[in-house]
Design an enzyme around this catalytic site. Structure first.
Site, PDB file in Angstrom:
ATOM      1  N   ARG A  38      22.898  23.972 -24.324  1.00 31.53           N
ATOM      2  CA  ARG A  38      22.962  22.773 -23.773  1.00 31.53           C
ATOM      3  C   ARG A  38      21.760  22.800 -22.730  1.00 31.53           C
ATOM      4  O   ARG A  38      20.808  21.697 -22.704  1.00 31.53           O
ATOM      5  CB  ARG A  38      24.040  22.022 -23.256  1.00 31.53           C
ATOM      6  CG  ARG A  38      24.931  21.708 -24.595  1.00 31.53           C
ATOM      7  CD  ARG A  38      26.311  21.096 -24.299  1.00 31.53           C
ATOM      8  NE  ARG A  38      26.985  22.020 -23.088  1.00 31.53           N
ATOM      9  CZ  ARG A  38      28.208  21.810 -22.344  1.00 31.53           C
ATOM     10  NH1 ARG A  38      28.401  20.628 -22.424  1.00 31.53           N
ATOM     11  NH2 ARG A  38      28.729  22.748 -21.788  1.00 31.53           N
ATOM     12  N   ASN A  56      28.534  19.232 -26.439  1.00 30.59           N
ATOM     13  CA  ASN A  56      29.049  20.020 -27.336  1.00 30.59           C
ATOM     14  C   ASN A  56      30.229  19.074 -27.978  1.00 30.59           C
ATOM     15  O   ASN A  56      30.862  18.394 -27.215  1.00 30.59           O
ATOM     16  CB  ASN A  56      30.126  21.037 -26.669  1.00 30.59           C
ATOM     17  CG  ASN A  56      29.345  22.172 -26.063  1.00 30.59           C
ATOM     18  OD1 ASN A  56      28.117  22.402 -26.547  1.00 30.59           O
ATOM     19  ND2 ASN A  56      29.725  23.006 -24.992  1.00 30.59           N
TER      20      ASN A  56
END
EC number: 6.2.-.-
Length: 774
Positions: A38, A56
């Site tokens: 990320r 996520n």
């Protein structure tokens, strides 16, 4: 990156026209949680001037929303596919055009719980060079900090409780970040620590401490240095790592190793070593480029290598010319080794004989108190225990022996999606379980031999984790097990099936072996050779040296001759029983005993000649075995190489190593007749003194010809290539014999799974898949 070839510009999106598209929803599957993915996406998006978010999702996949200039989106997608972080692996990218929402910035959102696409739980990664450098730098705030990690390294699978991989879903939630760590966690310019869930420092992270066997904490300014000092003095220290406890001690002192073997009830099974560095490893073993690559890989497995004479005590690996070596995969291990006199130690699994590796402090004190003199512990919980993985080289190729830390729980992709999930419970020895969901087969970490309730409970625990993690409803699942009616793994399968009145799918042991290699190669029908120690055959006898055709159903095309096993399991421990049984079957009891005694074989039985007479009388009603392992055990005993199985495969393993340097005597030393390799006749000739050759030459020749004869049978049945599996498939002379017929290119050894029983559960699932059950 598995699943993708490198994409060159221009990258054209299927079903999309960039000239009109200004927003995309992108979902990425693979190892993309817990590896800095990320933050990596965040930096890419900002670099390309895009707005949106990354988060996520509940299935451990990642969702990305990007909007902006079409050309910038195209460049972003190119970099997304081709510039992944060190430990990330992208398997699939799903792209959907959307209407722009007018995001003002690009942000990392709090994780969601929606499962849209499954993704791999990351395995544990060995410490990276950057983290190690900081641990060794006196000016660093992580100086001598044993739990340092970053986006590129550290525990993942062993600390995760559930997905998505966020700190609150791991055992690191017990350690709130301090102000300095929080600042780095929020800093998008911090490449290795921005939004990385496992980070910590001496102020806010886990603590290490040293205790005696009563649990009393020792006063020590630096517990790791003190533990190293104690080891240098000859003490055994139980060390808590990331997947469980090790027992650590000097590898150069016979008295220390004698004590460890005595208390661990492990008379000859080799101990693994951990060396501080490649340079140290090269002092104790022969390390080539292939071995260096494995030793320094993020998985950091134990690698079995030729050992250098005199470098370590013979008690590290009795009767063997090899030794298992690994490098430190945490800062704790590195710091410990750094202060030891030899810079390498025995680092063997901390457990009671036959039980799973211990992961909890209280259990370690309870069960290892009579083995370890001291305990180097920490207060971070291990969620999923995991033994060290083991790799060896077979005819020059790396082959897994044990698949666990560093590799589990990676999945293997099926050729198509399945219509229902599956749960498989594996075999008895070297057990793993597996689940299948969507188009993935996911094996557990190494479980072990199901000899006791503790290991059986570990199998339940490991399967339960995968079932829960991947959202499998047990009543929707097909349950697969071995055909053996008495395997403890079958009990677990029956428990799961009985909850929902599901039928069990039974898969023959050696068919599962071949099917596991077929899973790796995505084959639908193949010829295979399965060579191992034991497996319940369709005729009720013990199989283990088989030529098979597997596809829609299977066919047994050839096998090794059957040998008697007087006393059943006792014959697997003392292979001299196989020899007296073979002689008795051919010549009768009295003549058999004369020849047995003339060879001095009675010394290889605890009860001597009296036990040999008893075994001779048991022969007529004994089980029969076509097992390659049992035949090799018998040869090893007859040649006086090794005659008791203290650990799985010991006589056969010792025979292989003993045979190196031997020469092929004659191609007719071991014959085949029709579909049967005449191992029975070979043993009779050997015992009756008809084969007067060098024992080393005999050992090498018979192993090579065993592989060659099985390969010839497969070729005669129509095979153009051959898959090789089973515990004996790691044997170099046997594999060389097979390759003498099929060549290296057409002799396929497994790469992602071990050839031994570690792969049975995955093979069970793939066979059920081939038959259309799932």
């Amino acid at each position: 990156m598995p699943g993708f070839s490198k994409i060159e510009k221009p990258f054209l999106l299927p079903m999309c026209r960039l000239s009109t598209m200004q927003a995309l929803r992108v979902r990425v599957a693979g190892i993309v949680q817990g590896v800095g993915f990320r933050p990596h996406v965040y930096r890419l998006a900002v670099r390309h001037g895009l707005k949106g978010y990354v988060l996520n999702l509940g299935g451990s996949e990642v969702e990305i929303w990007v909007e902006g200039d079409p050309k910038q989106i195209e460049d972003f997608l190119y970099d997304l596919k081709n510039k992944t972080p060190r430990s990330a692996e992208i398997e699939e990218i799903h792209i959907q055009a959307e209407a722009p929402k007018g995001y003002k910035d690009f942000i990392i959102l709090k994780s969601g719980t929606t499962i849209t696409k499954l993704s791999m739980i990351p395995p544990d990664f060995g410490i990276c060079e950057e983290c190690l450098r900081e641990v060794l730098d006196p000016s660093s705030r992580w100086y001598r900090y044993p739990f340092h990690s970053c986006a590129w390294c550290g525990p993942r699978f062993t600390v995760i409780e559930k997905i998505p991989y966020d700190r609150e879903n791991t055992s690191m939630r017990d350690f709130p970040l301090c102000e300095e760590c929080q600042k780095e966690y929020r800093d998008p310019n911090n490449l290795r620590r921005f939004h990385i869930q496992g980070i910590s420092c001496p102020k806010c992270g886990p603590k290490v401490f040293l205790v005696d066997p009563t649990g009393k904490q020792l006063e020590a300014e630096d517990p790791i240095r003190e533990a190293a000092r104690l080891i240098n003095e000859g003490y055994i220290v139980a060390v808590k790592g990331i997947g469980g406890f090790h027992l650590a001690c000097l590898a150069t002192e016979d008295s220390v190793l004698e004590k460890l073997r005595r208390h661990k009830k492990r008379p000859t099974k080799p101990f693994a070593l951990m060396a501080l560095s490649l340079e140290v490893a090269e002092k104790i073993a022969e390390v080539d480029d292939s071995a260096r690559e494995l030793l320094t890989s993020p998985a950091r497995p134990i690698v079995i290598l030729p050992r250098k004479p005199g470098a370590v005590s013979e008690l590290v690996a009795p009767n063997l010319k090899t030794v298992g070596v690994m490098l430190p995969y945490t800062a704790l291990h590195y710091l410990l080794l750094m202060d030891t006199r030899d810079k390498f130690l025995v680092m063997t699994s901390g457990n009671e004989s036959g039980e799973p590796i211990i992961k909890d402090n209280d259990e370690a004190l309870r069960k290892l108190g009579k083995v370890a003199d001291y305990f180097l512990m920490h207060n971070r919980r291990i969620v999923n225990r995991a033994d060290d993985s083991v790799v060896r080289f077979t005819d020059g190729e790396p082959v897994m022996i044990r698949r666990s830390r560093g590799y589990a729980p990676r999945w293997i992709i099926l050729p198509r999606s399945i219509k229902s999930p599956a749960i498989a419970t594996g075999a008895f020895l070297m057990n793993t379980g597996s689940v299948a969901v969507e188009k993935y087969v996911i094996p557990t970490q190494h479980i072990g031999d199901l000899e006791n309730l503790e290991t059986l409970e570990f199998l339940r625990e490991a399967l339960s984790f995968l079932i829960k993690t991947y959202g499998i409803k047990e009543c929707d699942a097909i349950v697969v097990t071995d055909k053996h009616p008495a395997y403890p793994s079958r009990l677990v399968a029956e428990e799961i099936a009985s909850k929902c009145s599901n039928n069990l799918v039974e898969v023959q042991h050696h068919v599962a072996h071949v099917s596991a290699v077929m899973l790796e190669t995505a084959s639908t029908e193949e010829y295979g050779i399965a060579i191992d120690g034991v497996g319940y055959g369709d005729d009720g006898q013990i199989w283990g040296g088989e030529v098979l055709y597997v596809g829609q159903g299977y066919e047994r095309l050839g096998h090794l001759d059957y040998l008697p096993m007087p006393g059943g399991d006792m014959a697997t421990v003392y292979p001299a029983r196989i020899l007296i049984g073979t002689l008795t079957r051919a010549l009768g009891e009295e003549e058999a005993l004369k020849i047995f005694q003339s060879n001095g074989l009675q010394r290889y039985l605890p009860g001597g000649l009296s036990e040999a007479r008893l075994a001779a009388r048991q022969t007529s009603g004994s089980p029969m075995s076509s097992s390659a392992g049992r035949f090799l055990d018998a040869v090893s005993t007859a040649l006086g190489v090794s005659w008791k199985r203290n650990y799985e495969g010991e006589p056969a393993i010792t025979l292989e190593e003993y045979s190196y340097g031997g020469n092929i005597i004659s191609d007719s030393l071991l014959d085949a007749e029709g579909d049967t390799v005449k191992t029975y006749d070979f043993l009779l000739k050997l015992l009756q003194g008809e084969l007067r050759h060098s024992p080393r030459d005999l050992a090498y020749t018979v192993q090579f010809l065993l592989g060659k004869r099985l390969a010839e049978i497969a070729r005669e049945k129509g095979a153009k290539k051959i898959l090789v599996s089973g515990g004996a498939a790691v044997n170099t002379p046997i594999v060389k014999g097979i390759r003498a017929i099929f060549g290296k290119e057409n002799t396929i050894l497994p790469k992602k799974l071990p050839p031994g029983d570690n792969s049975i559960s995955a093979g069970q699932i793939y066979y059920a898949y081939l038959q259309g059950y799932i």
